[in-house]
Design a protein around this motif. Sequence first.
Motif, short mmCIF file in Angstrom:
data_model
loop_
_atom_site.label_atom_id
_atom_site.label_comp_id
_atom_site.label_asym_id
_atom_site.label_seq_id
_atom_site.Cartn_x
_atom_site.Cartn_y
_atom_site.Cartn_z
N ALA A 76 0.82 -1.21 0.00
CA ALA A 76 0.00 0.00 0.00
C ALA A 76 0.85 1.26 0.00
CB ALA A 76 -0.95 -0.01 1.19
N ALA A 77 1.89 1.30 0.82
CA ALA A 77 2.74 2.50 0.87
C ALA A 77 3.47 2.72 -0.45
CB ALA A 77 3.74 2.36 2.01
N TRP A 78 3.94 1.64 -1.07
CA TRP A 78 4.65 1.77 -2.35
C TRP A 78 3.71 2.23 -3.46
CZ3 TRP A 78 9.72 1.89 -2.64
CH2 TRP A 78 10.44 1.34 -1.59
N VAL A 79 2.49 1.72 -3.45
CA VAL A 79 1.51 2.13 -4.46
C VAL A 79 1.17 3.60 -4.29
CG1 VAL A 79 -0.85 1.77 -5.27
CG2 VAL A 79 0.59 -0.20 -4.76
N GLU A 80 1.04 4.06 -3.05
CA GLU A 80 0.77 5.47 -2.81
C GLU A 80 1.92 6.34 -3.30
OE1 GLU A 80 -0.35 6.33 1.21
OE2 GLU A 80 -1.93 4.83 1.20
N LEU A 126 0.89 -7.36 -11.52
CA LEU A 126 -0.06 -8.40 -11.92
C LEU A 126 -0.69 -9.05 -10.70
CD1 LEU A 126 -1.34 -10.08 -14.18
CD2 LEU A 126 0.62 -11.61 -14.04
N PHE A 127 0.12 -9.34 -9.70
CA PHE A 127 -0.40 -9.96 -8.48
C PHE A 127 -1.41 -9.04 -7.79
CE2 PHE A 127 -0.27 -10.90 -3.94
CZ PHE A 127 -0.51 -12.26 -3.95
N LEU A 128 -1.09 -7.75 -7.71
CA LEU A 128 -1.97 -6.81 -7.02
C LEU A 128 -3.29 -6.60 -7.76
CD1 LEU A 128 0.51 -4.06 -5.80
CD2 LEU A 128 -0.57 -5.85 -4.45
#
Length: 95
Positions: A14-18, A62-64
Motif C-alpha cells: 500500500a505504501a509503495w503504491v501510494e 499483476l499480483f496486485l
Amino acid sequence: MTLSFRSRVEHASAAWVERMNAVPRAVALGVLVLVLAVGILAPPPWSGIAFLLVTAFVGWLLFLTWQRLTLPERLMRIAVLVLALAVAIVGLVPG
C-alpha cells in the motif's frame, strides 16, 4: 487472526503504491524506459538484471491487480511477464 498471503502483500504494498501514485506518470514511465534501455543496451549480465527488475515489477503489479482483471487482460499481462522473464534469462545465461 492470521491474514492470507494476498492480504499481507497488499498491506505491505500500500505504501509503495501510494508513492507511485504521487510521482508524475511521465517520471514513472521515464524510469521504466531507462531500465528497459539498460536491459537492451547493456552487456550481459547487466541486461538480464535490468530485465529481472522489469519482470519483478510487472509480476508485482499483476499480483496486485489479478482479481480485478478480465481474462483477456490477464492473458496479455501474463504474456508480457513471460516475455520479460525470457529476455532476462537470455541476458543472464552466458553464451
